[in-house]
Enzyme design. Sequence first.
Site, short mmCIF file in Angstrom:
data_model
loop_
_atom_site.label_atom_id
_atom_site.label_comp_id
_atom_site.label_asym_id
_atom_site.label_seq_id
_atom_site.Cartn_x
_atom_site.Cartn_y
_atom_site.Cartn_z
N ASP A 1 -14.38 -21.36 5.98
CA ASP A 1 -15.11 -22.61 6.40
C ASP A 1 -15.31 -22.66 7.75
O ASP A 1 -16.22 -23.53 8.35
CB ASP A 1 -14.06 -23.75 5.83
CG ASP A 1 -14.64 -25.11 5.93
OD1 ASP A 1 -15.77 -25.18 5.58
OD2 ASP A 1 -13.86 -25.93 6.50
N ASP B 1 -6.68 -6.83 4.25
CA ASP B 1 -7.73 -6.08 3.44
C ASP B 1 -8.69 -7.10 2.94
O ASP B 1 -9.85 -7.21 3.02
CB ASP B 1 -7.01 -5.42 2.32
CG ASP B 1 -8.02 -4.29 1.84
OD1 ASP B 1 -9.32 -4.15 1.95
OD2 ASP B 1 -7.37 -3.67 0.73
N LYS C 1 2.74 -15.08 4.42
CA LYS C 1 2.95 -16.21 3.23
C LYS C 1 4.86 -16.44 3.24
O LYS C 1 5.33 -16.02 2.28
CB LYS C 1 2.65 -15.45 1.94
CG LYS C 1 2.86 -16.36 0.82
CD LYS C 1 1.65 -17.34 0.81
CE LYS C 1 1.95 -18.15 -0.39
NZ LYS C 1 1.17 -19.30 -0.62
N TYR D 1 0.88 -1.26 -0.04
CA TYR D 1 -0.05 -0.06 -0.02
C TYR D 1 0.83 1.11 0.05
O TYR D 1 0.37 2.43 -0.18
CB TYR D 1 -0.87 -0.09 1.14
CG TYR D 1 -2.06 -0.95 1.15
CD1 TYR D 1 -1.69 -2.29 1.02
CD2 TYR D 1 -3.25 -0.59 0.63
CE1 TYR D 1 -2.71 -3.38 0.69
CE2 TYR D 1 -4.59 -1.58 0.64
CZ TYR D 1 -3.78 -3.01 0.41
OH TYR D 1 -5.00 -3.92 0.08
#
Length: 483
Positions: free
Chosen positions: A216, A232, A175, A128
Amino acid sequence: MSEKQKITVAYGDGIGPEIMQATLDILIAAEAKIETEVIEIGEKVYRKGVSNGISDEAWDSLRRTNVFLKAPITTPQGGGYKSLNVTTRMALGLFANVRPCRSFFPYVPTNHPLTDLVIIRENEEDLYAGIEHQQTNEVIQALKLISKPGSEKIIRYAFEYAKVYGRSKVTCMTKDNIMKQADGIFHKIFNEVAREYPNIESNHMIIDIGSAVIADRPHSLDVVVTQNLYGDIISDIAAQVTGSVGLGGSANIGEEAAMFEAIHGSAPDIAGLDIANPSGLINAAVMMLVHINQPDIAEKIANAWLKTIEDGIHTSDIYNKDSNRKVWTSEFSKEVILRLGQAPRLLRPVSFKPMTDMRKMILSKKVKSTKELKGVDIFLDWEEQERNPKKLGERLNKTGTGKLALKMITNRGVKVYPDGFPGTYCTDHWRCRFVAPDEKDSLNNEDIVELLKAIHSEGFDFIKTEHLYTFDGERGYSLGQGE
Ligand code: NAD
């Protein structure tokens, strides 16, 4: 009675004035110790030619009070307007975006009735920063910037939040299996901070499986802390699975200032009809009260609101066959006021403790590590000789200087020289890694300038360089795939 906290209030556009009035009526009836300063923002201000929708006088009030309760605004169509939210977030240093996502089943339909999680999203860094460059005909770069203090601030905030709001687990999502540096540091700091909160459970999930779990099995999560882009995306997934996007509030928190608002927009289609649901803003105001250290009042309002929902007193957006009474916006707030002091029976009541003053949130001491230059990645725009990596490698091998020699070439991160796979598709964007022939050799910027001159005089078009450093002997750069 203790001193009143000054807060800045904006009535906003569309349904803004109706839901703000309903919310303030409740705050006053609950004897919140606040004094309001009203500012004008949004459509009218944009139309006066103020490109970010907020006037200089409004900034004065925000700097004075540092607490902003904001109704939604209408963003005018057409170009030239800047986002009021982004401007406020940047100007006031609001580093944390906090979005509680809770199901209110059976009063609000959802497939996930037990959902009660909070997404805490870093708000200032990551992609961002908006630093983007087209570097060749084919390749565009967006820079992901992650800082250690920025990561520590949001992670500490998440654990403090868990403590104040009585939550038992904080999950970090990154990640870092792929971005071992930028996401790796976030994960590492998370582990360090978690050790300071032995009473709060902590774990880490890779963001892709983490998002799947939110969709889930959201009830298995409690507080989730993550970087800006991931946050986000997952905050919208989390809000959606509760079925009650329209009821959610959110907070943007900084070390000095904070802004509280509903998740929804200004709903111009129903403006002025007295049918809007003020719950999103009421829930945002509850977060504000905890933040300004009035947790008892926050608790009183939150529980009265839950009781109102539980009693089937509903505005038209959530009114259904099991509701008891459909009410106007203004009536809804009166019903909440009638229930101040009561707690829900079926829905879980809330309880809050005083919040840590963010100004007192101490970050770890900065330790200056020893930085050593070990090499350089030089990026080339090159499409001659049928983009054959072997040919490029052979030419560059001759170009190295005594201090720096070619180690490898990658294309979109995949090693193509030496020993690349013939089938790898190559763009016009090449990362050429040069390192000192002997690892122990020390390098400096002059060595890199010399190499760049040699590359330039060979007719290559270099478009960017990245230095390869170690910090206290630890590699501060990633290896190429297959390196
Ligand atoms: P919206 O959230 O305003 O409305 C979407 C739908 O939900 C509409 O049908 C609306 O009637 C309904 N709705 C929304 N809030 C409701 C409430 N409290 N009670 C009952 N029904 C409600 O989204 P939109 O239509 O995409 O945007 C309208 C305007 O709001 C746009 O100008 C947009 O830019 C702006 N907006 C502002 C903010 C903000 O200020 N933070 C956030 C989102 C959108």
